[in-house]
Design an enzyme around this catalytic site. Sequence first.
Site, PDB file in Angstrom:
ATOM      1  N   GLU A   1       2.291  -9.273   7.224  1.00 16.45           N
ATOM      2  CA  GLU A   1       3.444  -8.549   7.732  1.00 16.45           C
ATOM      3  C   GLU A   1       4.120  -7.792   6.589  1.00 16.45           C
ATOM      4  O   GLU A   1       3.788  -7.969   5.438  1.00 16.45           O
ATOM      5  CB  GLU A   1       4.417  -9.526   8.367  1.00 16.45           C
ATOM      6  CG  GLU A   1       4.742 -10.705   7.474  1.00 16.45           C
ATOM      7  CD  GLU A   1       4.074 -12.005   7.886  1.00 16.45           C
ATOM      8  OE1 GLU A   1       4.548 -12.613   8.827  1.00 16.45           O
ATOM      9  OE2 GLU A   1       3.118 -12.409   7.236  1.00 16.45           O
TER      10      GLU A   1
ATOM     11  N   PRO B   1       0.820  -1.214   0.000  1.00 15.04           N
ATOM     12  CA  PRO B   1       0.000   0.000   0.000  1.00 15.04           C
ATOM     13  C   PRO B   1       0.859   1.271   0.000  1.00 15.04           C
ATOM     14  O   PRO B   1       0.353   2.355  -0.273  1.00 15.04           O
ATOM     15  CB  PRO B   1      -0.826  -0.115   1.286  1.00 15.04           C
ATOM     16  CG  PRO B   1      -0.275  -1.249   2.060  1.00 15.04           C
ATOM     17  CD  PRO B   1       0.563  -2.080   1.153  1.00 15.04           C
TER      18      PRO B   1
HETATM   19 CL1  6GU Z   1      -0.378  -3.816  -3.288  1.00 13.67          CL
HETATM   20  N1  6GU Z   1      -1.120  -4.470  -0.845  1.00 13.67           N
HETATM   21  C1  6GU Z   1      -1.873  -4.330   0.246  1.00 13.67           C
HETATM   22  N2  6GU Z   1      -1.673  -5.151   1.298  1.00 13.67           N
HETATM   23  N3  6GU Z   1      -2.823  -3.407   0.357  1.00 13.67           N
HETATM   24  C2  6GU Z   1      -3.003  -2.621  -0.687  1.00 13.67           C
HETATM   25  C3  6GU Z   1      -2.265  -2.711  -1.867  1.00 13.67           C
HETATM   26  C4  6GU Z   1      -1.302  -3.669  -1.901  1.00 13.67           C
HETATM   27  N4  6GU Z   1      -2.675  -1.764  -2.713  1.00 13.67           N
HETATM   28  C5  6GU Z   1      -3.645  -1.119  -2.087  1.00 13.67           C
HETATM   29  N5  6GU Z   1      -3.850  -1.630  -0.864  1.00 13.67           N
END
Ligand code: 6GU
Length: 282
Positions: free
Chosen positions: A126, A99
């Site tokens: 994690e 994110p």
């Molecule tokens: Cl790539 N990973 C995660 N865990 N949350 C997200 C994301 C990625 N893109 C937006 N939210």
Amino acid sequence: MTPEAPGHAGGDALHFSVLTLFPELLRPFTQEALLGRAAANGLLKFDLHDLREHAGNRWRKVDDTPYGGGAGMVIRVDVVERALAALPSTPDEVILLTPAGQRFDQRLAEELAGRQHIALLCGRYEGFDARVEGLVTREVSIGDYVMMGGEAAAACIMEAVGRLRPGVIGDEESWRADSYSSGLLDYPEYTRPAEWQGHGVPQVLMGGNHAAITRWRRDRALERTLARRPDLLPGAGLTPEDSSALLTLGVDADALAGHGAPPPPTPKRKRTRRPKTPQEPV
Ligand code: 6GU
């Protein structure tokens, strides 16, 4: 375009390697529907790799506690390094899904569609040891919200990038895509029945005036984009006809282009109070 010609198949497939703790989450995604068909036709290639295979210990443990203390676990950089080194070929793009990454959009999808081999590194629960930064070419997020892992993001990227390769989707869908790539949201479409629960179909679509239909569709696309995503308008390549259509909607297109893109509208939400603990009966 029909994707086949056996001698040609496989030669210039776009190759996705996904590194994840849950390869089975993505298996059906790469085997069904259009992506599955493209893989069967040799236009795309998918392989899924379990990071635990590279744990380097018999407990298949890939994470450890963070230096400096605190909650949660951190995925080891040496595990990621071994998993990348074990890929069938060296990727020309290695993407960490987080994110905290660069926001994924159509422009990035188009750039990635020019690669030969893309590795997608998915975290789960994690984070990764910060030193993975030295192993990746970029970090990507699919939007401003937090998910529990990168697998759904990997699926989004494979969809958006895979469909840009020649032959993966039919002509009809690519034509529709062009209307999005034009920078505007799509115009509304209708099919039979002509009358449904009191809702009809716009009269212009029922006639044979193709110029009128084209203009109507463009106007509806402008109207929708203005209502839902006004931030897209400055980059949409508006024609003089578009500008006068926008003027009738009360918008000065030149003024729009002159300013930076306003942020996408965020629905206002009321702050909700946590409900009080119900009173114990006395
Ligand atoms: Cl790539 N990973 C995660 N865990 N949350 C997200 C994301 C990625 N893109 C937006 N939210």
